[in-house]
Design an enzyme around this catalytic site. Structure first.
Site, short mmCIF file in Angstrom:
data_model
loop_
_atom_site.label_atom_id
_atom_site.label_comp_id
_atom_site.label_asym_id
_atom_site.label_seq_id
_atom_site.Cartn_x
_atom_site.Cartn_y
_atom_site.Cartn_z
CE LYS A 17 -3.89 2.02 2.64
NZ LYS A 17 -4.77 1.81 3.81
CB SER A 58 -7.86 3.52 2.83
OG SER A 58 -7.01 2.98 3.83
CB SER A 60 -8.12 0.50 5.66
OG SER A 60 -8.70 1.76 5.88
#
Length: 598
Positions: free
Chosen positions: A73, A147, A171
């Site tokens: 990420k 996210s 997330s």
């Protein structure tokens, strides 16, 4: 190609593929998914070369993750590659990798790219990015979840073997649920946050997406290396979650909301029906304290931590940010110290109210999200719909839980559905073990590319906080000393027998009758018997106080079970057999008590 860890290792060992050829194939495949907006930065051949060269100078499978491709990420640092947090104006190039990333690289894993995300990890939708909205792996018009959106998509579309996300409010679980993946939200502090751009620093964790629980466990083993430089790091053995029985008692909310999504509701209750058919006890729990706690993360002073993480950048570049993200973070500037203290008081109250649940159940189960939305709907109403998705996720880190998102099948419209299992801090391994046992009861494949699931292997999930303990006499369920186990938090795992290598005695003396289990010398003429035992899970920190209660000539040693495994259990010194009665023929203390009383 099947990219699960054990299958990939076998392919490498057989010479069917090399890391270099695999990486070349995956980079080509990644470019066919450009419309999904998965990557912010896909590593070039030149950027990948040092990792491939290192592997080629070592023996095949000489490291735990040798040649295993993974995705990161883009709020987690990879040395020499920009970290943007999905905000181009914020971009910088770190000199070193995040601690967890470096542990994985040291274990032989290959970083393929930095993935798209909701900007500054603020969102559960996957649409708040100037690099484009991420599209669901099963339905292009649906949200991917966020996210950690790109990390989940890369794995679901078979572009890597596992991926790293973060999880502050869900997330690392919401994208797993929407893309048919395992999502591990570890206990706070077990995975270092060094090299992770904070969202809410006191509550952030790095998360793991995997195709199955066995893969998640292997990655967790490496990633959870203790980082003494991280002020928020915790050593796993300092956390002492309660022991679980072989089939944990599962709690569910007494009231559930699916926001009028009848397909999600039907799938969840089908899941509960399956669990009940498998023999799991389900208890309804008053869930109001959890729902109220969830509101604190965005409705309370913790929003100020989002501002603190990027305050200098925010003050100078608010106009460069996603409007929804900027609006949320801007709200922190009006918060007061009084509100911060009040939030902490409210959280302390919630922690006290919810702590008692572990006396009633071993773990809790909720839907991961109440529903799923179209991308267009979220873009039209970005804050309200995002808030809906956090109904069952926002409280997790505030209340210090470990959690695993588990796929449980597909809705009638073909979209994946899933649940989240959670329990006290330190229960990560127990949750992964349970997820491994349950996964194939609901689905046969992982992700969106029909990757087969492995057969459950519960014996591979080590739980360092507890030790199996075999008891044979007065500590059995219903007998006088069983309370010594219960008061130390032990839980019954199973009733079984020893290997047929033992003699069993009632020892002389009292007032409480005591058994003596003695292993027979294999060179003697005496025939051994299988003796019934109960195996309990005992918290390690209480084993010493339990041992102190055991009178001579009894003690603890290794007892061999009928399946060939060995556990700690009661054994007797030979001197204790003076005046003892051989009761081996009864097969166990329970049978002997019936015979004796008769």
């Amino acid at each position: 190609m099947n990219l699960t860890l054990d299958t990939l290792k076998q392919a490498y060992a057989a010479g069917k593929i090399t890391p270099r050829s695999l990486v070349k194939q995956l980079l080509a495949e990644a470019k066919t998914y450009q419309d999904h907006n998965i990557f912010i930065h896909l590593l070039s051949e030149a950027e990948l070369e040092p990792y491939l060269t290192m592997l080629e100078s070592s023996h095949v499978n000489s490291m735990p993750l040798w040649g295993v491709p993974f995705v990161i990420k883009d709020n987690i640092d990879l040395a020499g590659i920009p970290t943007t947090a999905a905000c181009p104006a914020f971009s910088f190039v770190p000199e070193k990798s995040a601690f967890v990333v470096q542990q994985l690289i040291n274990a032989g894993a290959i970083p393929l790219g930095k993935s798209n995300m909701d900007q500054f990890a603020t969102g559960l939708v996957g649409t708040r990015s100037p690099y484009g909205a991420c599209h669901n792996a099963f339905d292009f018009d649906k949200i991917s979840g966020g996210s950690s959106s790109g990390s989940a998509l890369a794995l679901a579309l078979n572009l890597c073997s596992f991926s790293l996300g973060t999880d502050t409010a869900g997330s690392g679980r919401v994208p797993a649920a929407f893309n048919n993946l395992i999502g591990l939200k570890p206990s706070k502090g077990l995975l270092s946050t060094s090299g992770l751009l904070p969202a809410v620093r006191s509550q952030d964790v790095m998360s793991i997406f995997a195709l199955n629980a066995q893969d998640a466990y292997q990655v967790f083993e490496i990633a959870s290396t203790y980082d003494k430089a991280d002020e928020y790091a915790r050593q796993e053995l300092t956390l002492t979650p309660p022991a679980w029985p072989a089939k944990p008692v599962i709690g569910i909310p007494d009231k559930l909301s699916f926001y009028n999504d009848e397909l999600a509701k039907a799938q969840f209750f089908d899941t509960l029906a399956t669990l009940k058919n498998l023999g799991y006890e389900i208890k309804e729990i008053n869930f109001e304290p959890w729902i109220e706690t969830a509101k604190l993360l965005y409705g309370g002073a913790w929003v100020a931590e989002r501002y603190t993480a990027i305050s200098e950048f925010f003050d100078a570049h608010e106009s460069d940010m996603d409007p929804a993200v900027a609006k949320i973070i801007a709200g922190a500037t009006s918060l007061s110290a009084q509100q911060a203290y009040q939030g902490n008081y409210d959280l302390q109250k919630a922690q006290r109210l919810t702590q008692a649940v572990w006396q009633k159940v071993d773990c809790m189960l909720t839907p991961t999200t109440p529903t799923i939305f179209d991308i267009k709907a979220v873009q039209a109403d970005p804050i309200k719909l995002n808030s809906v998705l956090g109904t069952y996720t926002n409280f997790m880190n505030l209340l210090d839980y470990a959690a695993v998102a588990l796929p449980t099948g597909f809705r009638t419209d073909g979209l994946p559905a899933g649940i989240t299992l959670f329990s006290a801090a330190g229960s990560d391994r127990q949750l992964l073990k349970l997820a491994d046992q349950l996964h194939t009861e609901f689905v046969n494949t992982a992700g969106a590319k029909q990757t087969p699931l492995p057969i459950a292997q519960p014996e591979h999930f080590n739980t360092p906080h507890h030790i199996p303990l075999a008891v044979v006499g007065a500590h059995l369920t219903g007998f006088p000393l069983n309370g010594q186990l219960i008061e130390r938090g032990a839980k019954l795992l199973k009733t079984t027998k020893t290997a047929p290598k033992y003699a069993f005695y009632e020892l002389a003396g009292g007032p409480i009758l005591k058994p003596g289990l003695v292993k027979i010398n294999p060179e003697s003429d005496q025939k051994g018997a299988s003796i019934e035992v109960e195996v309990w899970s005992m918290p390690k920190q209480h084993l010493g106080s339990f041992l102190a209660l055991i009178p001579s000539p009894l003690g603890l040693g290794k007892v061999e079970l009928i399946d060939g495994s060995q556990v700690v259990g009661f054994i007797c010194e030979p001197i204790g057999l003076e005046g003892a009665t051989n009761i081996s023929h009864t097969g166990g203390w329970r049978n002997w008590m019936k015979e004796r009383n008769a």
